[in-house]
Design a protein around this motif. Structure first.
Motif, short mmCIF file in Angstrom:
data_model
loop_
_atom_site.label_atom_id
_atom_site.label_comp_id
_atom_site.label_asym_id
_atom_site.label_seq_id
_atom_site.Cartn_x
_atom_site.Cartn_y
_atom_site.Cartn_z
N UNK A 199 -7.16 8.22 13.74
CA UNK A 199 -7.30 7.03 12.85
C UNK A 199 -6.29 6.96 11.79
N UNK A 200 -6.08 5.54 11.51
CA UNK A 200 -4.91 5.32 10.53
C UNK A 200 -5.33 5.84 9.13
N UNK A 201 -4.66 6.42 8.23
CA UNK A 201 -4.95 6.78 7.22
C UNK A 201 -4.24 5.81 6.10
N UNK A 202 -5.12 5.34 5.17
CA UNK A 202 -4.56 4.61 3.94
C UNK A 202 -4.25 5.45 2.89
N UNK A 203 -2.95 5.19 2.50
CA UNK A 203 -2.51 6.16 1.23
C UNK A 203 -3.18 5.64 -0.05
N UNK A 204 -4.02 6.17 -0.87
CA UNK A 204 -4.36 5.52 -2.18
C UNK A 204 -3.25 5.02 -3.09
N UNK A 205 -3.58 3.81 -3.52
CA UNK A 205 -2.65 3.18 -4.44
C UNK A 205 -2.95 3.89 -5.78
N UNK A 206 -1.88 3.84 -6.73
CA UNK A 206 -2.07 4.17 -8.15
C UNK A 206 -2.85 2.99 -8.82
N UNK A 207 -3.17 3.19 -10.16
CA UNK A 207 -4.23 2.26 -10.78
C UNK A 207 -2.98 1.37 -11.72
N UNK A 208 -3.03 0.24 -11.87
CA UNK A 208 -2.48 -0.45 -12.94
C UNK A 208 -3.31 -1.36 -13.55
N UNK A 209 -3.14 -1.51 -14.95
CA UNK A 209 -3.97 -2.79 -15.25
C UNK A 209 -3.18 -4.11 -15.11
N UNK A 210 -1.98 -4.16 -15.33
CA UNK A 210 -1.10 -5.40 -14.99
C UNK A 210 0.15 -5.17 -14.20
N UNK A 211 0.36 -6.11 -13.28
CA UNK A 211 1.24 -6.06 -12.48
C UNK A 211 2.17 -7.45 -12.74
N UNK A 212 3.34 -7.58 -13.23
CA UNK A 212 4.03 -8.62 -13.59
C UNK A 212 5.22 -8.96 -12.61
N UNK A 213 4.98 -10.20 -11.83
CA UNK A 213 5.92 -10.47 -10.88
C UNK A 213 6.86 -11.60 -10.91
N UNK A 214 7.80 -11.54 -10.26
CA UNK A 214 9.11 -12.77 -10.93
C UNK A 214 9.50 -12.79 -12.05
N UNK A 215 9.67 -11.55 -12.87
CA UNK A 215 10.28 -11.39 -13.96
C UNK A 215 11.63 -10.74 -13.93
N UNK A 216 12.36 -10.67 -14.96
CA UNK A 216 13.66 -10.36 -15.51
C UNK A 216 13.45 -9.25 -16.04
N UNK A 217 13.48 -7.80 -15.55
CA UNK A 217 13.35 -6.82 -16.48
C UNK A 217 14.57 -6.01 -16.61
N UNK A 218 15.01 -5.72 -17.79
CA UNK A 218 16.41 -5.19 -18.06
C UNK A 218 16.27 -3.98 -18.84
N UNK A 219 16.24 -2.60 -18.04
CA UNK A 219 15.95 -1.45 -18.48
C UNK A 219 16.89 -0.83 -19.44
N UNK A 225 7.93 -6.16 -3.60
CA UNK A 225 7.24 -5.32 -2.51
C UNK A 225 6.84 -3.95 -2.80
N UNK A 226 7.81 -3.38 -3.49
CA UNK A 226 7.53 -1.81 -3.72
C UNK A 226 6.14 -1.71 -4.53
N UNK A 227 6.37 -2.45 -5.57
CA UNK A 227 5.13 -2.32 -6.48
C UNK A 227 3.93 -2.77 -6.17
N UNK A 228 3.91 -3.88 -5.31
CA UNK A 228 2.59 -4.43 -4.75
C UNK A 228 1.97 -3.41 -3.72
N UNK A 229 3.06 -2.49 -3.15
CA UNK A 229 2.43 -1.59 -2.25
C UNK A 229 2.10 -0.23 -2.82
N UNK A 230 2.46 -0.07 -4.00
CA UNK A 230 2.21 1.15 -4.84
C UNK A 230 0.99 1.16 -5.61
N UNK A 231 0.78 0.08 -6.21
CA UNK A 231 -0.16 -0.12 -7.11
C UNK A 231 -1.23 -0.97 -6.82
#
Length: 71
Positions: A3-23, A48-54
């Motif tokens: 059976x395919x195993x689904x990896x549990x995702x981390x919890x987040x209160x907010x995911x902000x897409x289409x931003x310009x984030x400068x670290x 793509x990475x964060x939507x799949x992780x959180x």
């Protein structure tokens, strides 16, 4: 039979897409998406990475707004 195993995702209160984030790191990295949990930036990266992780409670499209992040 396997059976395919689904990896549990981390919890987040907010995911902000289409931003310009400068670290504020050695190379002043730029990302398009960030995740927040308990009022703290927990990750920045590609959409793509964060939507799949959180599993986020709320997802917001920033429409290209700029945000200053911290490593």
């Amino acid at each position: 039979m396997f059976a395919a195993c689904e990896v549990p995702k981390d919890k987040a209160d907010l995911l902000v897409l289409n931003a310009n984030v400068y670290s504020v790191d050695d190379s002043f990295s730029r990302s398009a998406t960030f995740a927040v949990h308990d009022g703290i930036f927990v990750a920045a990266g590609s959409s793509e990475d964060l939507k799949s992780k959180f599993n986020a409670t709320q997802i917001v499209d920033a429409g290209g707004s700029a945000f200053k992040g911290y490593p």
